[in-house]
Structures are given as C-alpha cells and as structure tokens.
Scaffold this motif. Structure first.
Motif, PDB file in Angstrom:
ATOM      1  N   TYR A 274       0.844  -1.201  -0.137  1.00 20.59           N
ATOM      2  CA  TYR A 274       0.175  -0.153  -0.144  1.00 20.59           C
ATOM      3  C   TYR A 274       0.917   1.262  -0.029  1.00 20.59           C
ATOM      4  CZ  TYR A 274      -4.111  -2.757   0.315  1.00 20.59           C
ATOM      5  OH  TYR A 274      -5.231  -3.807   0.183  1.00 20.59           O
ATOM      6  N   ILE A 275       2.131   1.345   0.548  1.00 23.06           N
ATOM      7  CA  ILE A 275       2.947   2.424   0.605  1.00 23.06           C
ATOM      8  C   ILE A 275       3.478   2.498  -0.795  1.00 23.06           C
ATOM      9  CG2 ILE A 275       5.060   3.353   1.242  1.00 23.06           C
ATOM     10  CD1 ILE A 275       4.580   1.928   3.977  1.00 23.06           C
ATOM     11  N   TYR A 276       4.004   1.488  -1.426  1.00 23.55           N
ATOM     12  CA  TYR A 276       4.796   1.444  -2.814  1.00 23.55           C
ATOM     13  C   TYR A 276       3.991   1.498  -3.983  1.00 23.55           C
ATOM     14  CZ  TYR A 276       8.858   1.269   0.091  1.00 23.55           C
ATOM     15  OH  TYR A 276       9.896   1.397   1.188  1.00 23.55           O
ATOM     16  N   ASN A 277       2.890   0.751  -3.913  1.00 23.68           N
ATOM     17  CA  ASN A 277       1.862   0.622  -5.282  1.00 23.68           C
ATOM     18  C   ASN A 277       0.454   1.387  -5.080  1.00 23.68           C
ATOM     19  OD1 ASN A 277       3.752  -2.177  -4.484  1.00 23.68           O
ATOM     20  ND2 ASN A 277       3.366  -1.863  -6.663  1.00 23.68           N
ATOM     21  N   GLN A 278       0.134   1.941  -3.790  1.00 20.81           N
ATOM     22  CA  GLN A 278      -0.845   2.786  -3.948  1.00 20.81           C
ATOM     23  C   GLN A 278      -0.781   4.266  -3.579  1.00 20.81           C
ATOM     24  OE1 GLN A 278      -4.630   1.698  -4.179  1.00 20.81           O
ATOM     25  NE2 GLN A 278      -3.743   0.147  -5.332  1.00 20.81           N
TER      26      GLN A 278
ATOM     27  N   ILE B 116      11.440   9.031   1.348  1.00 22.84           N
ATOM     28  CA  ILE B 116      10.425   9.036   2.495  1.00 22.84           C
ATOM     29  C   ILE B 116       9.767   7.907   2.777  1.00 22.84           C
ATOM     30  CG2 ILE B 116       8.411  10.410   3.206  1.00 22.84           C
ATOM     31  CD1 ILE B 116       9.253  12.774   1.846  1.00 22.84           C
ATOM     32  N   ALA B 117       9.422   7.207   1.585  1.00 23.76           N
ATOM     33  CA  ALA B 117       8.811   5.896   1.811  1.00 23.76           C
ATOM     34  C   ALA B 117       9.552   4.820   2.281  1.00 23.76           C
ATOM     35  CB  ALA B 117       8.042   5.398   0.326  1.00 23.76           C
ATOM     36  N   ARG B 118      10.866   4.879   1.946  1.00 26.83           N
ATOM     37  CA  ARG B 118      11.694   3.766   2.645  1.00 26.83           C
ATOM     38  C   ARG B 118      12.030   4.079   4.038  1.00 26.83           C
ATOM     39  NH1 ARG B 118      14.502   4.491  -2.355  1.00 26.83           N
ATOM     40  NH2 ARG B 118      15.906   5.801  -1.290  1.00 26.83           N
TER      41      ARG B 118
END
Length: 353
Positions: free
Chosen positions: A315-319, A341-343
C-alpha cells in the motif's frame, strides 16, 4: 464537444454513406459522408439529453450548493452529461449492436479539426494557450477575448462553446485529461487522477486529494513532504482502518470467460466456490496480503482481511506512492525524494533539502 458535433452534422450509423451523391455532407479527407435528408436517431437522442441537462443546470443557479436539492440535481445533470458523452463511444465500440466505425471516424476527424481551428483562432486573438485535449482548450483568462472566441466558434464552426470552469490555479500532470484545479469559488476540481478512480484504495485517494488541495492553495514544499510523510507513517504503524485499503474492481463478464488471472477475479472465484452468487456488474472488494507470488494469489476478500497479514508495503509503494508522485513530480518534487521518505518510514534526508 463530440455530442455537439454529432448533432450539428447529423452523425448516426444510419446516416453514414460512402458516396458524395445526393443530400450528403461529404468529407474527402476520410472518404465518408453524412446524409442530410433524414434525421439520425443518435442526434435526436442527444438533443433531448442536452435539453434536459440545460434545464437542470438552469435550476441549479438559483439553489444553495450545500442544499440537498442542489446535490440531487447536480448528480442528475452529471448523469445526463455522461449519457450524452457515451453515445460516441458506443457507436465506436465494435461490440455494439449499432457499431459504426465510419461514424466514429467522422466524429474524431471533426473533433480534431475543430480543436485545431479553435487553437489557431485563439492564438490569432492573442490568447495564450496553456493546454488542449480532444474536446477543450485552456487559455489565460481574458473575458473579452474569450467571448470573441466563443462567438467565432458559433458563427464560423456552427458549434456551441462555453466557459466550463475558471481556475485560479491548475496542475497538469504528464498525461492528457489528468489534472486538478482550484476554482474561483475555492473548490477543488479533479479530473482523471487516482482520486476519482475506483481501482485505487480510499487511503491513496484521500492522500492525493489532501496533498493536491494543499499544493493548489499554496503550501510550501516542506509542508507537502510532511503531509506525505504522515500518510506513510500511519501505514507503517498500521494505524489505517482496513476499510480504507479495499480496492474495488468490477466483474464485467461471466467468471468462466476470464482468461487472465487478476486479483478481483480470483477473489470472486473463491467467493463463488463458497456459495456467493457472483454476477456481471458486481464490484468485488479485496485487500492484498503479505506473501510471495503474483498479486492475484495474495488477494483476499475484505471481509477476511486481518491487519497482521496485510502487505502494508504494497500500500505504501503501489498505492500511496504512485498517486503522490503523479501530482508532485510536475512541481519539481522528484520520485526519488518521495521514495526516500517511503523507505525511511516517514523520515528522510529530503526534509533537510
């Protein structure tokens, strides 16, 4: 624009001919013509749809936008607009009972010609063209010049043109018909982005709306990045209601006719085996769990979702990430920065840049 073209030129499957003889408006460039001695069914239907929509839009002007009646009538006029716009698509769909490749070709040809001529005239008048697509152009706001352009379209091209929206700020993305704007009355208008699409989870859609709203209202880069960081942080901490993670997709044919594995199809098949009656037109909601292999093997019906098994990274990386990259990359915030930021689970070196 397409409905107006179909009405003006009487474009309907039964009016299309290949000969230029008789009462025919012929287009040499594409080798088809339209009969003018009979009135087509599609233009007749379109005239009625547009008449009804205009009546509703006229009533809306006297109502409070926050009232229940306004919202109901606004929904109705939107439905009528969609119905009118689908006439071209249906005529050009090979599966339609009244399919007409020739008719659809004439519509798109005239559409391209209309936009091209309108852009040339706008430039001649001194209007700065910002953006154009299949049925509209965006120009710097100059009411006198715009009214002159509208009059030219009516007098010369015989088509209706009008100001649809006036934006104080607008964000265009890398793709046509995908933009967001801040209107004169302070509302946010979003077209084609993930926020208005069903096949993205509510959490990603909500994040995109919040961030694009702040962007259009003048938020700084730091604030935009902090907003994104907070949306990432909540996913990392599993603080998001799983109902906001549901992805909805529609069943468009009998399950037995699907040849490709897809998450919603596999979930639907599983439900069918459990006794559910899966019908064409139903929407299937699913959530992606952790695990290896393709998504369709990791999708579960939302009623069976457990926060402990949800693939929060998905959900973080693909949405979330793609939805935000789309709206922030045009203003100079790179995908690499957002990935950082996501990582980092909400903390990244970009905050010091």
């Amino acid at each position: 624009m397409y409905p107006s073209i179909m009405i003006k030129y009487n474009i309907s499957p039964e009016t299309i001919v290949k000969s230029s003889e008789g009462n025919v408006v012929y287009f040499d460039e594409i080798g088809y013509g339209v009969r003018s001695d009979i009135r087509g069914l599609i233009p007749t239907i379109l005239e009625e749809l547009i008449r009804r929509r205009d009546e509703i839009r006229s009533r809306l002007k006297s109502l409070d936008p926050s009232s229940r009646e306004y919202k109901l009538l606004d929904a109705r006029q939107r439905v009528l607009k969609i119905l009118a716009n689908t006439m071209y698509g249906y005529m050009g769909w090979i599966g339609a009972r009244w399919y007409s490749y020739e008719g659809a070709s004439i519509v798109t040809y005239l559409g391209r010609r209309t936009i091209s001529l309108s852009i040339d005239k706008a430039k001649e008048l001194g209007l700065n063209i910002i953006y154009g697509d299949t049925d509209s152009i965006f120009v710097d706001y100059n009411i006198d010049l715009i009214n002159e352009l509208i009059k030219w379209v009516s007098d010369t091209l015989g088509l209706e043109a009008k100001i649809d929206k006036v934006f104080k700020k607008i964000l265009f993305t890398e793709a046509k018909k995908r933009y967001a704007g801040l209107t004169e009355d302070g509302s946010i208008e979003i077209v084609g982005l993930e926020y208005v699409r069903r096949d993205w989870c509510d959490y990603a859609r909500e994040a995109q709306y919040v961030i694009v709203k702040n962007l259009l209202e003048g938020a700084s880069k730091d604030k935009l990045l902090n907003l994104f960081r907070d949306f990432v942080r909540r996913l990392r901490r599993k603080e998001v209601d799983i109902r906001k993670l549901i992805i909805w997709e529609q069943i468009t044919r009998p399950l037995s006719e699907y040849k490709v594995n897809a998450p919603h199809i596999e979930v639907a098949k599983s439900l069918s085996q459990e006794g559910w009656r899966i019908k064409k037109g139903m929407f299937i909601g699913y959530i992606i769990n952790k695990g290896s292999g393709p998504l369709y093997k990791r999708a579960v019906h939302y009623t069976k979702a457990d926060p402990n098994y949800i693939d929060w990274d998905y959900y973080i990386y693909n949405q979330l990430l793609p939805a935000i990259v789309r709206i922030l990359s045009p203003v100079g915030i790179s995908e690499k920065t957002l990935e950082s930021i996501a990582r980092g689970g909400g903390v990244g070196l970009d905050m010091f840049v």
